[in-house]
Motif scaffolding. Sequence first.
Motif, mmCIF file in Angstrom:
data_model
loop_
_atom_site.group_PDB
_atom_site.id
_atom_site.type_symbol
_atom_site.label_atom_id
_atom_site.label_comp_id
_atom_site.label_asym_id
_atom_site.label_seq_id
_atom_site.Cartn_x
_atom_site.Cartn_y
_atom_site.Cartn_z
ATOM 1 N N LYS A 555 0.814 -1.218 0.000
ATOM 2 C CA LYS A 555 0.000 0.000 0.000
ATOM 3 C C LYS A 555 0.851 1.273 0.000
ATOM 4 O O LYS A 555 0.350 2.347 -0.329
ATOM 5 N N ILE A 556 2.112 1.150 0.401
ATOM 6 C CA ILE A 556 2.964 2.335 0.489
ATOM 7 C C ILE A 556 4.410 1.955 0.206
ATOM 8 O O ILE A 556 4.889 0.917 0.677
ATOM 9 N N ALA A 557 5.075 2.764 -0.599
ATOM 10 C CA ALA A 557 6.523 2.657 -0.828
ATOM 11 C C ALA A 557 7.127 3.989 -0.414
ATOM 12 O O ALA A 557 6.545 5.050 -0.683
ATOM 13 N N ILE A 558 8.281 3.959 0.226
ATOM 14 C CA ILE A 558 8.812 5.183 0.820
ATOM 15 C C ILE A 558 10.322 5.249 0.696
ATOM 16 O O ILE A 558 11.007 4.219 0.704
ATOM 17 N N ALA A 559 10.831 6.464 0.560
ATOM 18 C CA ALA A 559 12.267 6.731 0.605
ATOM 19 C C ALA A 559 12.490 7.884 1.570
ATOM 20 O O ALA A 559 11.774 8.890 1.520
ATOM 21 N N VAL A 560 13.469 7.723 2.448
ATOM 22 C CA VAL A 560 13.812 8.754 3.428
ATOM 23 C C VAL A 560 15.288 9.075 3.286
ATOM 24 O O VAL A 560 16.129 8.175 3.290
ATOM 25 N N MET A 561 15.593 10.351 3.146
ATOM 26 C CA MET A 561 16.978 10.812 3.066
ATOM 27 C C MET A 561 17.186 11.889 4.125
ATOM 28 O O MET A 561 16.488 12.897 4.142
#
Length: 650
Positions: A555-561
């Motif tokens: 339901k969700i794909a995420i990238a955090v930088m």
Amino acid sequence: MRKVLLPSLIIIATSLLLIRIFYLQVIDDTLKLKSENNAIKKKYEYPERGYIYDRKGKLLVANQASYDIMVIPREVKKLDTLEFCQLLHMTKEDFIKKMEKSKVYSPRLPSVFLSQLNKSEFAAFQEKIRKYEGFYFQKRSLRDYEVNFGANIFGFITQVNEKLVSKNPYYNSGDLIGRQGVEESYENLLRGVKGIKYFQKDKFNREIGSYKDGKYDTIAVQGEDINLSIDAQLQKYGEELMINKRGGIVAIEPSSGEILALVTAPSFDPGILVGRQRSKNYTALYHDSIAKPLYDRGLLAEYPPGSPFKILTGLIGLQEGVINENTTFFCNNGFSYGRGRFMKCHPHSPSQQLHNGIYNSCNTYFAQTYMLTINKYNNPAKAVDIWSNHLKSFGLGQFMGYDLPTGKKGKIPDSKTYKRMYPNGGWRSTTIVSNAIGQGEVVMTPIQLANMMATIANEGYYYTPHIIKKIEGHAIDKSFTTKHVTTIDKKYFKPVISGLFDVYNVGTARSLRVEGIDICGKTGTAENFAKIGGVRVKLEDHSIFVAFAPKDNPKIAIAVMVENGGYGAAIAGPIASLMIEKYLRQKITRTDLETRILATSLQSRYAKLGGLSDKVKSQLRVSDSILKSKTIIPTFKVKIDSTKEQKPVI
């Protein structure tokens, strides 16, 4: 017959010409309206801009009434300048400057003298406007923000410049236009249609009534309302987690490509770019080159992707047949690859295959895989182009085509890249092996990282990320509903996803598990350098984390930088886990992670840079003065040269 033909043609042509002239001059008044005839005055009625809602129907941006004072210089008679200036809280010098500017624009046409009066200013001036011939009010609609987040998503409203007025006949001097964010992308829908009323004037320049009984008058049509794909609750939470940090968060719904959150840090309250102080506040934000609050790091900042890139290295190795799930490489805290070169690795068991190579983030495994890929054809140039084309099928190294007006391509090298870098040749797989682990010449933006994870979650396809969800009465652009399929066969994604799942179970993110949610993820740590006093200095690494959830039917794909955040599981990883749980459950059970991240500040890491010039110190004070007004979300204010400057758009 010949004698009659020529006179007949002349008579017919003359008759047609006379009929056309009669029609234009007597029957049709449209050309008369378009001319600058002093006997006819046009008044515009400005519509409300369309409202902006989130994906669940929560109102994010509405409108509020505003008034501009317009002036027609030629009609201005003698007036009490001192009283006029006192009434509007302006100096005589400002009055003269504004009048001169209006005369330069046109002595006969109206232009904005003073914009965006509030209700009290309007009421005070309205009582005495009869004393000031040549001045009148123009009612407009300004934005009224219902939330104090999402400034980078919304953009802002500003006056059109003369260059745009000359190019686009819709706009007149003083009109408002959307800049940046969805206000710019969907300007043609949000702005609505202006209404026009025509008035007849007598020889004394007084209005004597409606022209042609309002035959040519039109009414204003309000702009279209739009629903964004953004989840307001998730967006707000992401901005809170990024306070006192610098970087970006991008969350995407894999099944549709809809952007669920687009966080940049530092950020600010969008409400400060409304009203009389808008220009002053924008100028302060723009010149704050330390915090760069106008720089959308989710879309613009280009970083080495670090270890998350190993996912793609593995997929290409499988597709090219140089490895399979059981291929084994031995790692002794790294490996040697010729001429005394040594690539370090994390401590783990020596024997590494695809599965544990992923969850242990083994540099050796993926470096060996990459070199086999480049050496496959005994032609490095051909091989690196094949490798590059695989990556580009994931949307990397190019503009993604999303519906926001700003972005960067990132960089995926090919044979041309290395021909430029090594004009005398001699490069080979060992020369460029850093690409294997997301260093080298590979550069990506956070939204590209998030889309990469959405593609993996979908087992090989993606939809172009977009921020629009619904426009009443309009279809969404087909480019956002078109499936993009990668060059990697679907069968190769399952073993990779299995390895990503165990990153949370037994691997580098096992401390970030959320009970009851199957998360697939990958930690990342990217080296970071900056120039200080002309010297290239290694700074704290960037913290990176990518993930999707649930493992089945994501339901969700995420990238955090997080810039200068250190190891991937230290700051970026907890933020990813918290964002995923917040979206899927609307609550947080990992309160230990939440408490730690909310309390984490990276200001001390940036303070170590030192050596700030007087110019930078003065910019710090500019940023501090805005922060003290409590209109900007608190953030650190130090200079890092790891991202590119944004051009002014005002």
